[in-house]
Scaffold this motif. Sequence first.
Motif, PDB file in Angstrom:
ATOM      1  N   ASP A 136       0.828  -1.201   0.000  1.00 11.97           N
ATOM      2  CA  ASP A 136       0.000   0.000   0.000  1.00 11.97           C
ATOM      3  C   ASP A 136       0.863   1.252   0.000  1.00 11.97           C
ATOM      4  O   ASP A 136       2.056   1.216   0.336  1.00 11.97           O
ATOM      5  N   ILE A 137       0.256   2.365  -0.377  1.00 10.28           N
ATOM      6  CA  ILE A 137       0.954   3.637  -0.340  1.00 10.28           C
ATOM      7  C   ILE A 137       1.360   3.916   1.100  1.00 10.28           C
ATOM      8  O   ILE A 137       0.534   3.819   2.019  1.00 10.28           O
ATOM      9  N   ASN A 138       2.639   4.230   1.305  1.00 10.33           N
ATOM     10  CA  ASN A 138       3.219   4.367   2.639  1.00 10.33           C
ATOM     11  C   ASN A 138       3.157   3.069   3.442  1.00 10.33           C
ATOM     12  O   ASN A 138       3.411   3.067   4.647  1.00 10.33           O
ATOM     13  N   GLY A 139       2.796   1.949   2.792  1.00  8.42           N
ATOM     14  CA  GLY A 139       2.703   0.678   3.489  1.00  8.42           C
ATOM     15  C   GLY A 139       1.499   0.556   4.399  1.00  8.42           C
ATOM     16  O   GLY A 139       1.450  -0.340   5.255  1.00  8.42           O
ATOM     17  N   ILE A 140       0.491   1.443   4.223  1.00  5.27           N
ATOM     18  CA  ILE A 140      -0.665   1.494   5.122  1.00  5.27           C
ATOM     19  C   ILE A 140      -1.935   1.396   4.283  1.00  5.27           C
ATOM     20  O   ILE A 140      -2.157   2.213   3.394  1.00  5.27           O
ATOM     21  N   VAL A 141      -2.795   0.423   4.581  1.00  6.07           N
ATOM     22  CA  VAL A 141      -3.954   0.178   3.729  1.00  6.07           C
ATOM     23  C   VAL A 141      -4.871   1.395   3.667  1.00  6.07           C
ATOM     24  O   VAL A 141      -5.355   1.764   2.586  1.00  6.07           O
ATOM     25  N   ASP A 142      -5.124   2.044   4.815  1.00  7.26           N
ATOM     26  CA  ASP A 142      -6.029   3.197   4.766  1.00  7.26           C
ATOM     27  C   ASP A 142      -5.400   4.390   4.063  1.00  7.26           C
ATOM     28  O   ASP A 142      -6.107   5.276   3.568  1.00  7.26           O
ATOM     29  N   TYR A 143      -4.063   4.426   3.941  1.00  6.85           N
ATOM     30  CA  TYR A 143      -3.421   5.533   3.233  1.00  6.85           C
ATOM     31  C   TYR A 143      -3.600   5.406   1.718  1.00  6.85           C
ATOM     32  O   TYR A 143      -3.609   6.415   1.009  1.00  6.85           O
ATOM     33  N   SER A 144      -3.754   4.185   1.222  1.00  3.12           N
ATOM     34  CA  SER A 144      -4.106   4.031  -0.195  1.00  3.12           C
ATOM     35  C   SER A 144      -5.471   4.646  -0.468  1.00  3.12           C
ATOM     36  O   SER A 144      -5.698   5.266  -1.513  1.00  3.12           O
ATOM     37  N   LEU A 145      -6.396   4.489   0.492  1.00 10.12           N
ATOM     38  CA  LEU A 145      -7.720   5.100   0.363  1.00 10.12           C
ATOM     39  C   LEU A 145      -7.625   6.616   0.473  1.00 10.12           C
ATOM     40  O   LEU A 145      -8.283   7.343  -0.279  1.00 10.12           O
ATOM     41  N   TRP A 146      -6.820   7.095   1.413  1.00  6.31           N
ATOM     42  CA  TRP A 146      -6.660   8.548   1.580  1.00  6.31           C
ATOM     43  C   TRP A 146      -6.065   9.194   0.330  1.00  6.31           C
ATOM     44  O   TRP A 146      -6.339  10.362   0.044  1.00  6.31           O
ATOM     45  N   TRP A 147      -5.260   8.448  -0.434  1.00  8.59           N
ATOM     46  CA  TRP A 147      -4.690   9.030  -1.653  1.00  8.59           C
ATOM     47  C   TRP A 147      -5.791   9.370  -2.660  1.00  8.59           C
ATOM     48  O   TRP A 147      -5.785  10.442  -3.252  1.00  8.59           O
ATOM     49  N   ILE A 148      -6.749   8.464  -2.832  1.00  8.24           N
ATOM     50  CA  ILE A 148      -7.879   8.736  -3.732  1.00  8.24           C
ATOM     51  C   ILE A 148      -8.679   9.936  -3.215  1.00  8.24           C
ATOM     52  O   ILE A 148      -9.034  10.850  -3.980  1.00  8.24           O
ATOM     53  N   ILE A 149      -8.967   9.944  -1.931  1.00  9.68           N
ATOM     54  CA  ILE A 149      -9.726  11.043  -1.332  1.00  9.68           C
ATOM     55  C   ILE A 149      -8.964  12.362  -1.486  1.00  9.68           C
ATOM     56  O   ILE A 149      -9.559  13.407  -1.794  1.00  9.68           O
ATOM     57  N   SER A 150      -7.657  12.313  -1.296  1.00 15.30           N
ATOM     58  CA  SER A 150      -6.843  13.527  -1.406  1.00 15.30           C
ATOM     59  C   SER A 150      -6.805  14.063  -2.829  1.00 15.30           C
ATOM     60  O   SER A 150      -6.756  15.279  -3.040  1.00 15.30           O
ATOM     61  N   GLU A 151      -6.822  13.176  -3.811  1.00 15.24           N
ATOM     62  CA  GLU A 151      -6.874  13.625  -5.205  1.00 15.24           C
ATOM     63  C   GLU A 151      -8.172  14.404  -5.458  1.00 15.24           C
ATOM     64  O   GLU A 151      -8.184  15.406  -6.186  1.00 15.24           O
ATOM     65  N   ASP A 152      -9.258  13.959  -4.853  1.00 20.46           N
ATOM     66  CA  ASP A 152     -10.537  14.665  -4.973  1.00 20.46           C
ATOM     67  C   ASP A 152     -10.461  16.014  -4.259  1.00 20.46           C
ATOM     68  O   ASP A 152     -10.916  17.044  -4.788  1.00 20.46           O
ATOM     69  N   PHE A 153      -9.896  16.046  -3.042  1.00 20.17           N
ATOM     70  CA  PHE A 153      -9.700  17.297  -2.318  1.00 20.17           C
ATOM     71  C   PHE A 153      -8.919  18.296  -3.162  1.00 20.17           C
ATOM     72  O   PHE A 153      -9.259  19.480  -3.234  1.00 20.17           O
ATOM     73  N   TYR A 154      -7.844  17.810  -3.766  1.00 18.82           N
ATOM     74  CA  TYR A 154      -6.966  18.697  -4.534  1.00 18.82           C
ATOM     75  C   TYR A 154      -7.719  19.360  -5.673  1.00 18.82           C
ATOM     76  O   TYR A 154      -7.560  20.558  -5.937  1.00 18.82           O
ATOM     77  N   GLN A 155      -8.572  18.611  -6.357  1.00 20.99           N
ATOM     78  CA  GLN A 155      -9.357  19.200  -7.445  1.00 20.99           C
ATOM     79  C   GLN A 155     -10.356  20.215  -6.903  1.00 20.99           C
ATOM     80  O   GLN A 155     -10.570  21.274  -7.514  1.00 20.99           O
ATOM     81  N   LEU A 156     -10.973  19.928  -5.766  1.00 17.79           N
ATOM     82  CA  LEU A 156     -11.935  20.866  -5.193  1.00 17.79           C
ATOM     83  C   LEU A 156     -11.282  22.204  -4.892  1.00 17.79           C
ATOM     84  O   LEU A 156     -11.835  23.264  -5.208  1.00 17.79           O
ATOM     85  N   TYR A 157     -10.096  22.175  -4.310  1.00 15.68           N
ATOM     86  CA  TYR A 157      -9.466  23.422  -3.882  1.00 15.68           C
ATOM     87  C   TYR A 157      -8.626  24.090  -4.973  1.00 15.68           C
ATOM     88  O   TYR A 157      -8.437  25.310  -4.931  1.00 15.68           O
ATOM     89  N   PHE A 158      -8.130  23.308  -5.970  1.00 18.79           N
ATOM     90  CA  PHE A 158      -7.185  23.892  -6.920  1.00 18.79           C
ATOM     91  C   PHE A 158      -7.546  23.694  -8.391  1.00 18.79           C
ATOM     92  O   PHE A 158      -6.953  24.331  -9.253  1.00 18.79           O
ATOM     93  N   ASP A 159      -8.491  22.811  -8.717  1.00 17.51           N
ATOM     94  CA  ASP A 159      -8.969  22.654 -10.093  1.00 17.51           C
ATOM     95  C   ASP A 159      -7.811  22.477 -11.080  1.00 17.51           C
ATOM     96  O   ASP A 159      -7.650  23.236 -12.028  1.00 17.51           O
ATOM     97  N   ASP A 160      -7.010  21.430 -10.854  1.00 17.79           N
ATOM     98  CA  ASP A 160      -5.822  21.178 -11.672  1.00 17.79           C
ATOM     99  C   ASP A 160      -6.111  20.025 -12.632  1.00 17.79           C
ATOM    100  O   ASP A 160      -5.752  18.875 -12.382  1.00 17.79           O
TER     101      ASP A 160
END
Length: 380
Positions: free
Chosen positions: A53-77
Motif C-alpha cells: 500500500d501507499i506508505n505501506g498502510i492500507v487506509d493511506y491508499s484510500l486517503w490518496w484517492i480522497i486527497s486527489e478529490d480534495f486537490y481538485q476541489l481546492y485547486f482545479d488542476d
Amino acid sequence: MHDFLIDGIKRDRLPWTGDMAMSIMANSYSFADADIIRRSLTVLGRAGISDTDINGIVDYSLWWIISEDFYQLYFDDNEHLVREWTRIKNCLELLNNRCDSEGLITLEPGAWLFIDWVDAEKMTALQILWWWAQISGSALAERMNESSLASKWRKQAASLKGVLYSKAWDAKASAWRAHPQKNSDISRHANLLAVISGLTTIDEASSIKKALLDTSIPDVGTPYMKGFECMALSGLGASDSAISQIRYYWGGMLKHGATTFWESYNSAEEDQDIYSFYERPFAKSLCHAWSSGPASILPATVMGIRPLADGWKRFTVEPNLYDLEWACASVPTPFGDIQVEISSDKITIHVPLGTTLEFDGRSYSGPTTVSESPDIRQLQ
C-alpha cells in the motif's frame, strides 16, 4: 513545506498520504500553493498498491484517492488529473479486488491498518474510508467525463453503504460500531469519519453528535484525527464544542511555546516529557503536517468560507462567531483573495473576479464587495 509536504524535518522527512488529506485543506486556506501538493500527490501515487500500500498502510491508499478529490476541489488542476488518471483508476481497481462478496475491503495477513495512533478496533472506520474513496473516485471520473465509470463507483458505494448500515450501525445507540462483523463497542473514529465523508444522514446527526461528545468512548490519539473530529462536530451543529476543543488542544501547544503544529499533544505532560515520542527523548516532531487542522477549520467553521465548485469558482460564506465579537480572514484562491470581515451586526465580503459568492440565498459575481447587516444568528 519544502519540495514536498513532508513530516518533521527532525525525523522521518517523508510525505504521508493521510497527512496530505489534512494539509491540502490547511494549505488551501493559508498559502494556495498548488505546486507542492501536486508534487506530493504525484510522488505518493508512483508507489502504487500492487505489492504494497501507499506508505505501506492500507487506509493511506484510500486517503490518496480522497486527497486527489480534495486537490481538485481546492485547486482545479485538470492537467494533473489527466496525467494521474490511469494510476487513480488502477488504484481503485486493485483495492476493489481485495473486497469480499459483500464489498467490504479485506486485510492481508500483516497488513498495517493505521487510522490513528490508538489501540482500538478500526474495521468499520476502514470500510467508511473505502466508501469515501469510491465516492471520490466517482467524482474524479465525472471530471474526466467517464460517466459509466462514475456510475459504477457510485453504485458500488451505495451497495457498500447498505452493507455497513445492516452490519455496523447500532440501531439502539444510533451510532456506528467499531466492527461490521462483530458485536463491538461504539467507535469514535467510525462516527467522525461517517460525518466528514458524508456517509451519515442528517436524521442521524443528533445521535452521532451525542456519541462524539461522550467522554466514555475512547478518545482520538493524535492532532491529526482530532482535527477531523472538530470538523465532524462543526458539521453536526456542535461548532461550539469544536472551537472549545481547538482552544484546549492546540491552545495547549501554544501555552507550551509552540510556533508550529506538533505531532502529538498530551495536556498531562510537562517539562521535557512533552517533547518525547516513541519512547525516545526529544523524538516528537514539532512541525507536523497532519496536525494543521485549525488552519482550515477556523476559516471554514467560524467564518464559514467554503468552496462549492472546483478551484473556488463558487463559494459560500456561512459564519458562526460563537463567543467572538469580531473576526476576519483572507483566503487565497486561484482567482485572488476572498476577504471576509464579520462583526455582530455586519459582514463584508470581497468577491474576486472569476468567482461567484452564494450568500444568504443570493448569488454575487466578482469582482464585487458585499457589505450587509444580516442577523448573523439566523445564518448559523
